[in-house]
Design a protein around this motif. Structure first.
Motif, PDB file in Angstrom:
ATOM      1  N   VAL A  62       0.838  -1.205   0.000  1.00 37.88           N
ATOM      2  CA  VAL A  62       0.000   0.000   0.000  1.00 37.88           C
ATOM      3  C   VAL A  62       0.869   1.249   0.000  1.00 37.88           C
ATOM      4  N   LYS A  63       1.833   1.286   0.896  1.00 39.15           N
ATOM      5  CA  LYS A  63       2.685   2.466   1.006  1.00 39.15           C
ATOM      6  C   LYS A  63       3.486   2.704  -0.275  1.00 39.15           C
ATOM      7  N   GLN A  66       0.703   3.125  -3.554  1.00 39.13           N
ATOM      8  CA  GLN A  66      -0.186   4.282  -3.505  1.00 39.13           C
ATOM      9  C   GLN A  66       0.538   5.581  -3.170  1.00 39.13           C
ATOM     10  N   GLU A  67       1.462   5.526  -2.224  1.00 37.51           N
ATOM     11  CA  GLU A  67       2.109   6.762  -1.791  1.00 37.51           C
ATOM     12  C   GLU A  67       3.346   7.119  -2.613  1.00 37.51           C
ATOM     13  N   HIS A  69       4.128   5.431  -5.751  1.00 33.60           N
ATOM     14  CA  HIS A  69       3.903   5.084  -7.160  1.00 33.60           C
ATOM     15  C   HIS A  69       4.904   4.056  -7.704  1.00 33.60           C
TER      16      HIS A  69
END
Length: 140
Positions: A62-63, A66-67, A69
Motif C-alpha cells: 500500500v505504502k 499508492q504513496e 507510485h
C-alpha cells in the motif's frame, strides 16, 4: 514501453549484482556485502535502505504503490533485495532479523504472484525456498 524496458533491464542487472552480493556473503565478507546491499537499495530504487527497512510488512504494498507510485517491477526488485538482506543477516547469525526480511520478501512475491497475469516457475521456486527458510529460522 520505455519504462517497461528500463525496469526489465534493471531486473536483469540486479540479478548479476545480487549474485555478486551472495558471493561476498558466502566468503564471509559481511561489511563489504552490507555496503553493496545498501548501495543497491539506493541505486536501483532511489531510496536509502533504512526507508525500506522501516516499512512494516503489512504496509509494504500500500505504502509503496499508492504513496510512492512504485510499479510491480520495483516491487520485484525490492523482494530480491529483501531476500539478499535476509541471507546476509542469516549468515551473520541474526536469525530473528533474517526472518523479518524473508517474510517481507515473501509478502511482496505473493502480492506479485497474485497481481501478475503470468506464471513464473522461478518466482514459485523462490517463494518455496523462502517459506522453507522461514520455517527453519522459526524453529531455531
Amino acid at each position: 514501453m520505455y519504462q517497461k524496458d528500463f525496469i526489465l533491464r534493471m531486473i536483469e542487472m540486479m540479478g548479476d549484482l545480487i549474485a555478486a552480493l551472495m558471493g561476498r556473503i558466502r566468503k564471509g565478507e559481511f561489511p563489504k556485502a552490507t555496503e553493496m546491499l545498501d548501495n543497491l537499495y539506493h541505486d536501483l530504487l532511489k531510496e536509502d535502505a533504512a526507508f525500506f527497512r522501516a516499512i512494516p510488512q503489512d504496509q509494504l504494498t500500500v505504502k509503496l504503490i499508492q504513496e510512492h507510485h512504485y510499479t510491480n517491477g520495483h516491487l520485484q526488485i525490492l523482494a530480491e533485495l529483501f531476500y539478499a538482506e535476509a541471507e546476509l543477516r542469516y549468515a551473520q547469525g541474526m536469525k530473528t532479523v533474517s526472518a523479518e526480511f524473508y517474510a517481507k520478501s515473501l509478502h511482496l512475491l505473493e502480492f506479485l504472484n497474485t497481481a501478475s497475469r503470468t506464471f513464473s516457475i522461478e518466482q514459485q521456486d523462490r517463494m518455496k525456498a523462502i517459506q522453507s527458510r522461514l520455517l527453519e529460522v522459526q524453529t531455531l
